[in-house]
Every structure is written in C-alpha cells, then in structure tokens.
Enzyme design. Sequence first.
Site, short mmCIF file in Angstrom:
data_model
loop_
_atom_site.label_atom_id
_atom_site.label_comp_id
_atom_site.label_asym_id
_atom_site.label_seq_id
_atom_site.Cartn_x
_atom_site.Cartn_y
_atom_site.Cartn_z
N SER A 125 0.83 -1.20 0.00
CA SER A 125 0.00 0.00 0.00
C SER A 125 0.87 1.25 0.00
O SER A 125 1.97 1.27 0.56
CB SER A 125 -0.85 -0.02 1.27
OG SER A 125 -1.44 1.24 1.49
N TYR A 150 -2.42 -1.25 10.94
CA TYR A 150 -2.65 -1.78 9.59
C TYR A 150 -1.48 -1.42 8.67
O TYR A 150 -0.90 -2.28 8.01
CB TYR A 150 -3.96 -1.22 9.00
CG TYR A 150 -4.00 -1.31 7.50
CD1 TYR A 150 -4.23 -2.51 6.86
CD2 TYR A 150 -3.74 -0.18 6.70
CE1 TYR A 150 -4.21 -2.61 5.49
CE2 TYR A 150 -3.72 -0.26 5.32
CZ TYR A 150 -3.95 -1.48 4.72
OH TYR A 150 -3.92 -1.56 3.35
N LYS A 154 1.78 -3.72 6.70
CA LYS A 154 2.26 -3.69 5.30
C LYS A 154 3.77 -3.48 5.28
O LYS A 154 4.49 -4.13 4.51
CB LYS A 154 1.55 -2.59 4.50
CG LYS A 154 0.07 -2.86 4.28
CD LYS A 154 -0.19 -4.11 3.44
CE LYS A 154 -1.64 -4.46 3.30
NZ LYS A 154 -1.88 -5.80 2.74
N1 UFG Z 1 -13.21 10.60 3.06
C1 UFG Z 1 -14.24 11.45 3.36
N2 UFG Z 1 -15.40 10.91 3.85
C2 UFG Z 1 -15.57 9.57 4.02
C3 UFG Z 1 -14.49 8.69 3.70
C4 UFG Z 1 -13.32 9.26 3.22
O1 UFG Z 1 -14.12 12.66 3.21
O2 UFG Z 1 -16.63 9.15 4.49
C5 UFG Z 1 -11.96 11.17 2.53
C6 UFG Z 1 -10.76 10.85 3.39
O3 UFG Z 1 -10.63 11.78 4.41
C7 UFG Z 1 -9.65 10.89 2.37
C8 UFG Z 1 -10.31 10.42 1.07
O4 UFG Z 1 -11.70 10.59 1.27
O5 UFG Z 1 -9.22 12.20 2.18
C9 UFG Z 1 -10.04 8.96 0.76
O6 UFG Z 1 -10.37 8.20 1.91
P1 UFG Z 1 -10.46 6.61 1.87
O7 UFG Z 1 -10.84 6.16 3.24
O8 UFG Z 1 -11.29 6.17 0.73
O9 UFG Z 1 -8.98 6.19 1.52
P2 UFG Z 1 -7.64 6.46 2.35
O10 UFG Z 1 -6.76 7.21 1.42
O11 UFG Z 1 -7.86 7.00 3.68
O12 UFG Z 1 -7.20 4.95 2.59
C10 UFG Z 1 -6.66 4.18 1.59
C11 UFG Z 1 -6.90 2.70 1.86
C12 UFG Z 1 -6.18 2.25 3.08
C13 UFG Z 1 -4.74 2.68 3.04
C14 UFG Z 1 -4.63 4.16 2.76
C15 UFG Z 1 -3.22 4.58 2.55
O13 UFG Z 1 -8.27 2.45 2.03
O14 UFG Z 1 -6.23 0.85 3.12
O15 UFG Z 1 -5.32 4.47 1.56
O16 UFG Z 1 -3.12 5.94 2.37
F1 UFG Z 1 -4.11 2.45 4.21
#
Ligand code: UFG
Length: 339
Positions: A125, A150, A154
């Site tokens: 990741s 988590y 990785k």
């Molecule tokens: N977000 C929102 N509202 C939500 C969910 C997410 O605004 O309800 C925003 C988050 O704050 C972030 C973006 O959307 O800015 C993407 O969020 P995600 O949860 O979809 O993805 P992340 O980038 O947080 O997480 C992903 C993977 C993880 C991994 C991570 C590494 O899901 O497994 O990238 O950066 F660890």
Amino acid sequence: MKILVTGGTGYIGSHTVVELQKEGFEVVIVDNLSNSQAWIADAIADISGKKPHFEQFDLADQKLTADFFRRHSDLMGVIHFAAFKAVGESVDNPLMYYRNNLVSLMNILEGMQQNVIPNLVFSSSCTVYGQPDELPVSEKAPIKKAESPYGNTKQISEEIIQDTIKSSEIHATALRYFNPIGAHESASIGELPLGVPNNLVPFITQTAIGLRKQLSVFGEDYNTPDGTAIRDYIHVVDLAQAHVVAIKRMINQQMKQRFEIFNLGTGNGYSVLEVIQSFEKVSGLKLNYKIVGRRPGDVEQVWANPEWSNNELGWKAKRNLDEMTASAWKWEQYYRNKQ
Ligand code: UFG
C-alpha cells in the site's frame, strides 16, 4: 499455469481472478470469507465462464495452510491479498491485525519454501510512504513510520518477505496500491464493505442509493486547491491487470532483482470534492454531503509517480475518474436491486 489467489473472493482479489482467467491462468482461491461471500466465486464464473477452484479456510492456521501447499505443490505463483484492511479497526485491535496479517504471510512463505513455489506477488500500500516529502511519490521515497497498525503490517510484511527470500528460492514483487475504486464493467463483482463503509467511494454510492443519510467530507482546510484531501484513485480493473503483468514478468524470469516494488497509481491526484463532482456528473444525482472536521490519521495529499511501473513493468492505468465513479455506481445499483 496454476496461481493461488488468497483473498480471491474479496474486492481486489475477485477482479484479479477474472483478469488471470482471461489470460489463461488456472486459479485457486483461498479465502476465509471473513470479509467476502462464497457467491462471488459464482459471479466470477459468470464473467469468465470458468469457476475457480475455491477452498475456505484461514491462512493464519499453520496446519491447514501447510496441508494446502502440499496438495498444490504445482503452483507457479501466489498472489497474496488476504488481509484485514480497516485502518481504524487496526488502531482499536492491533493484535488482531498483527496476528492475522503477519501470521498468514509467514505461513504462506513457509508453504512456498517447503514446496518450492517460486513467485509471490504481495498486496502492499502507498500507506508505507505516509505523507511523502515529494510529490508525486516514487518507489524510492523513504518509508515513513506507519500511522496505524494496519499500515505497519504492510511495512513489516515487506521486510519479512525481503528477509525470507534471501535464504530461499522465492522471488517476490510488492505492489503498492494507491486508492482502488470502481467495479467490473459487468457489475457482477465490486466492492462490498461490511457495515458502514470507511472508504470514500462506497460511502458516496451508499448515500446516493439511500442506505446512508449523508456523506461527511473530512476536512476542507488542507493545503490543496479546494481545501479537501487529495488521493490517486485507480480503477480496480486497471489494478487487477497489473497483477497479471507482474506475475507473468516473474514466470517469464524478467525480473531485474529477486525483490521488486512497483507503485500502482494513475499519477493523477483528485480531491474529495472532485470525486463527488465526478460522481454527480456520471449519475445525474445531487449528493447529500457536508463538510466536517479532518479524520485523524489522514494524510493531506498523495499521488503516485507511476513511471517505473509504466516503463519497467510495462503497465499503465487506462481508466479515468469518471469511468471509476460510473462503474462503482452501476455496481451499487445492480447489487442492491439483486437483494
Ligand atoms: N473521506 C471522506 N469521507 C468519508 C471517507 C473518506 O471525506 O466518508 C476522505 C478521506 O478523508 C480521504 C479520502 O476521502 O481524504 C479517501 O479516503 P479513503 O478512506 O477512501 O482512503 P484512504 O486514502 O484513507 O485509505 C486508503 C486505503 C487504506 C490505506 C490508505 C493509505 O483504504 O487501506 O489508503 O493511504 F491504508
């Protein structure tokens, strides 16, 4: 050419099984169904015309895993997806994450070693980069201290793999995913989060279909053009195809080193609001959302430098953001209509 896909009924796993079958591979799936369902093997068969061999057991069980590898010692390779992946849950339950994600990897490596199975593709990741000092982030960027157990699994997994292959015949490729979204064009398979989604796109589609009241946008005070956080979203089918390219490179002995790392991203960063706009455009709907505070642990912005993957692996993501959000929406509608 037989390949084991662990977590093959899961989100990325199921899409990868389809792409492997398309390229003529025989696929064996192992999944404990902790975050997926058995009918997905049938949905895979509906798309590809071939039902993958499926065994349900927990790879953290050493005996069962050793027995599996003895029975399948003719495998050409393993693509290892099976792992827990919810960042927040890992903070609440770190030992559960370390035990599941690390013990299963060790059991798999042991089974590969004992049965001389040569090739491992590991699901890593972009979380290993944390908030990178330079954007776009290349594979050479330093690993930052993990923000969550988590993320740490990785990082540690990559180290376990590197140490293990030094004293064995195994070759390994770590694929560092950016943000996979979207679904297969058939809408027969897609992302199926358990309970309330943590990730942005399933939360958007579930809100649009009426399962959730409102999407919370986490933070509008980031140092980005519209103030919301930026990610490199990649279509899950593009991501799946990269696994096929990676395992072929290994089987054809084209690796430059025994352990290789590739970023899987598009190279484009999109903000949360841009993803919402894309969804509204392709669906013709107005999404109910509100801006709230930042989510703890979120990085501000990250997107990939995919040059090394493009040039060396010979793979490039093809699908754009609208295709990603449209396919996610199509899947959400088909799936809910089936219920
Ligand atoms: N977000 C929102 N509202 C939500 C969910 C997410 O605004 O309800 C925003 C988050 O704050 C972030 C973006 O959307 O800015 C993407 O969020 P995600 O949860 O979809 O993805 P992340 O980038 O947080 O997480 C992903 C993977 C993880 C991994 C991570 C590494 O899901 O497994 O990238 O950066 F660890």
